[in-house]
Design an enzyme around this catalytic site. Sequence first.
Site, mmCIF file in Angstrom:
data_model
loop_
_atom_site.group_PDB
_atom_site.id
_atom_site.type_symbol
_atom_site.label_atom_id
_atom_site.label_comp_id
_atom_site.label_asym_id
_atom_site.label_seq_id
_atom_site.Cartn_x
_atom_site.Cartn_y
_atom_site.Cartn_z
ATOM 1 N N GLU A 104 0.853 -1.185 0.000
ATOM 2 C CA GLU A 104 0.000 0.000 0.000
ATOM 3 C C GLU A 104 0.885 1.229 0.000
ATOM 4 O O GLU A 104 1.970 1.215 0.588
ATOM 5 C CB GLU A 104 -0.917 0.055 1.234
ATOM 6 C CG GLU A 104 -2.162 -0.791 1.106
ATOM 7 C CD GLU A 104 -2.093 -2.027 1.973
ATOM 8 O OE1 GLU A 104 -1.081 -2.198 2.670
ATOM 9 O OE2 GLU A 104 -3.033 -2.827 1.934
ATOM 10 N N TYR A 116 7.656 2.469 -7.571
ATOM 11 C CA TYR A 116 7.030 1.153 -7.659
ATOM 12 C C TYR A 116 6.617 0.822 -9.092
ATOM 13 O O TYR A 116 6.818 -0.299 -9.558
ATOM 14 C CB TYR A 116 5.838 1.062 -6.714
ATOM 15 C CG TYR A 116 6.195 1.269 -5.260
ATOM 16 C CD1 TYR A 116 7.331 0.706 -4.697
ATOM 17 C CD2 TYR A 116 5.399 2.060 -4.434
ATOM 18 C CE1 TYR A 116 7.665 0.910 -3.366
ATOM 19 C CE2 TYR A 116 5.723 2.261 -3.098
ATOM 20 C CZ TYR A 116 6.851 1.689 -2.580
ATOM 21 O OH TYR A 116 7.184 1.888 -1.261
#
Length: 146
Positions: A104, A116
């Site tokens: 998350e 990411y």
Amino acid sequence: MRILPMSAEHIDAVAALERVCFSTPWSATSLREELDNPCAVFAVAVGEDGALLGYVGMHHLVDEGFITNVAVAPSARRQGVAQALLRHLSDYGAAHGLYRITLEVRVSNAPAIALYEGFGFQILGRRPKYYVNPVEDAYIMGKELS
């Protein structure tokens, strides 16, 4: 830079880094407990002088990994530390038969999202009001391992 398993000698420095990086940091006690957690995979990045550059934590549950923490010291950012730590987890995942790694991230954390995505993670969903201090949604991001 070297990537090492997190050990008791790293706890104080990792807890200090948590306080610098996050509005709701993990305590030294919580980090120490992860050393005894058979599902925990925590690693640190240290410089040639032994100074902590960053760390990463993941829980390995059956055939999935869930990244709990990624933190890099402000002075070590944009030097490949986070990429090295993420590569370490991906290598671990491939070696241990994980099919996916998830995490998350705050929806406002554009630098982390870009990191990411550059590492192959995709946005899978959104968790409303997941974070506190301040309250904010989280993106759920995931990467399938081959």
